[in-house]
Write a protein that holds these residues in place. Sequence first.
Motif, short mmCIF file in Angstrom:
data_model
loop_
_atom_site.label_atom_id
_atom_site.label_comp_id
_atom_site.label_asym_id
_atom_site.label_seq_id
_atom_site.Cartn_x
_atom_site.Cartn_y
_atom_site.Cartn_z
N ARG A 14 4.17 24.62 11.71
CA ARG A 14 5.11 25.45 12.48
C ARG A 14 5.42 24.79 13.82
O ARG A 14 6.57 24.78 14.27
CB ARG A 14 4.50 26.84 12.67
N TRP A 15 4.39 24.23 14.47
CA TRP A 15 4.61 23.59 15.77
C TRP A 15 5.54 22.39 15.64
O TRP A 15 6.47 22.22 16.44
CB TRP A 15 3.27 23.16 16.38
N ASP A 44 10.50 25.62 19.87
CA ASP A 44 10.17 26.82 20.65
C ASP A 44 8.68 27.13 20.65
O ASP A 44 8.21 27.96 21.43
CB ASP A 44 10.94 28.04 20.12
N GLU A 45 7.92 26.46 19.76
CA GLU A 45 6.48 26.67 19.74
C GLU A 45 5.79 26.06 20.95
O GLU A 45 4.61 26.28 21.17
CB GLU A 45 5.88 26.08 18.45
N GLY A 46 6.51 25.26 21.73
CA GLY A 46 5.95 24.71 22.95
C GLY A 46 5.99 23.20 22.98
O GLY A 46 5.95 22.54 21.94
N PRO A 47 6.05 22.61 24.19
CA PRO A 47 6.14 21.15 24.31
C PRO A 47 4.81 20.43 24.20
O PRO A 47 4.77 19.24 23.91
CB PRO A 47 6.74 20.96 25.71
N VAL A 48 3.69 21.12 24.45
CA VAL A 48 2.37 20.51 24.35
C VAL A 48 1.45 21.47 23.62
O VAL A 48 1.42 22.66 23.91
CB VAL A 48 1.79 20.17 25.74
N HIS A 91 8.11 25.53 29.97
CA HIS A 91 8.68 26.07 28.74
C HIS A 91 8.94 27.56 28.87
O HIS A 91 9.96 28.06 28.38
CB HIS A 91 7.71 25.81 27.59
N ALA A 92 8.04 28.26 29.56
CA ALA A 92 8.27 29.70 29.80
C ALA A 92 9.55 29.90 30.60
O ALA A 92 10.35 30.80 30.30
CB ALA A 92 7.07 30.30 30.53
N ASP A 93 9.79 29.04 31.60
CA ASP A 93 11.02 29.16 32.40
C ASP A 93 12.26 28.92 31.53
O ASP A 93 13.27 29.62 31.67
CB ASP A 93 11.00 28.16 33.56
N SER A 147 5.60 36.50 23.32
CA SER A 147 6.51 37.62 23.57
C SER A 147 7.94 37.14 23.73
O SER A 147 8.89 37.75 23.21
CB SER A 147 6.07 38.37 24.83
N LEU A 148 8.13 36.03 24.44
CA LEU A 148 9.48 35.51 24.64
C LEU A 148 10.11 35.05 23.33
O LEU A 148 11.30 35.31 23.08
CB LEU A 148 9.43 34.35 25.64
N ARG A 149 9.32 34.40 22.47
CA ARG A 149 9.87 33.99 21.17
C ARG A 149 10.26 35.21 20.34
O ARG A 149 11.30 35.20 19.66
CB ARG A 149 8.84 33.13 20.42
#
Length: 441
Positions: A224-225, A230-234, A367-369, A430-432
């Motif tokens: 998934r990552w 959107d799963e995150g950069p790191v 990433h949150a921003d 939550s954001l996803r």
Amino acid sequence: MGELRADWRLRVRRGDAHGPVCGAGVLVDQHTALTCAHVVRDPRAVMWLEFAENGELEPVAARVPPGGWLPDAPGGGEDVAVLRLDSPRPRARPAPLDRRLSVGAEVFTTGYAEAFDDGVTLWGRIGGVSGERVQLDARTKAEVVRAGFSGAGVCTRPTEDRPTRVVGLVVSWRGDTRAPLPEDSRIAFSYLVPVRRIAELSPVVAGLSDPAAWDRPFEDRVRRWFADPDEGPVKVSVVPPGSGKERSLRHLGHLADVVHRGGGSRPDLADHALRHVPYPPGAYLAYWDWLCGTRPRPARAAEQAPVRPVTVLVDGVDAEPEPGLLIDLLQRLRTLRFRQFLVFRHEGGTGWAAARDRLLRPALLDHADTLLDRLHHAEFSRAIRRGVVDSASLSAATQTADVRRAERRRIEALTDPQEQLGALHRLLGSLRADLSRHADR
């Protein structure tokens, strides 16, 4: 759960990659397959394995390794051959083996009978035992296995909470006459040798079918990552040596664009990474030296980031003799927006704190921003589409984004690094979910 196509289903040919189809097989890891001994005929033979349901995977030659000819196994053999592939196929997802088998369970199998080289699937139920073999009761005589099914995996019907599992290998059929086809007998049954029995005879299969041999939830998270930016950069994971996670990870490395093994050459990592960077003509050495830490950052380097995010797998950060220098290089790759999957062999290993504080936390905050900006834009655009444009209503137009932004500020104020990371992961989840709801509307 129950995928229509499976990489692990093999069509077996004799002679060469275009030779006659002689049976079926099951891929059980990137190096190993199972089929029937009578399909192979001679333990010195070279067989060809085709990935019948995935044309992107190249056929591969395979042969019986020492200990793989189970008719000669101690304690009484079975009609099974373990094959070692001449070259591994890590891109193929191996079969999920299960030693459990219950009477009455509904199962299916896919073989390559005459005139059905592309495969045909038959259904039945697990019946009684016949020595070390298990009877497979077909619904009709036409669904009894026949030549071309030998070596095929017998699979359970998938359910909502339990995916398909391979519980045995088709070995034969038997009727009450000497008729060449099951339909010509008054009574006919299929037979399988269960995974449990094969595991008793083969240490290789015993290891691969052990319940702890693989970490399937970990595989799903990693896939998934890699698939979803959107799963995150790191991402940071702990993969203990000798664990099911480690075996799973060995089958996932191909998902990365760049792979670096802890203790490997950092200059090589810089070189491999630059193959994915559209740097200006003649600027290779300037970028390579910068990544290696011997020159300042080239002007406008951030503008040379690849259009598609490039993924880097660092396998064994804590095996790096100088992890600080590696993390410096990875920080520079973050300037080029490379996504990074960092694997530690031990929690809290060498370089753990540096990776957390210099790579993971800053990347997740950024990433949150990014997701917050997208959510704000999505909510505001929706308000405009719905005609909510007067000043009295605009304050509620981005209400969810405003609540999440307040959460983001509280997280940044946290002083405990682990507490901050936990809160960040919850916020990103939550954001996803918020963005997914907007996409569905």
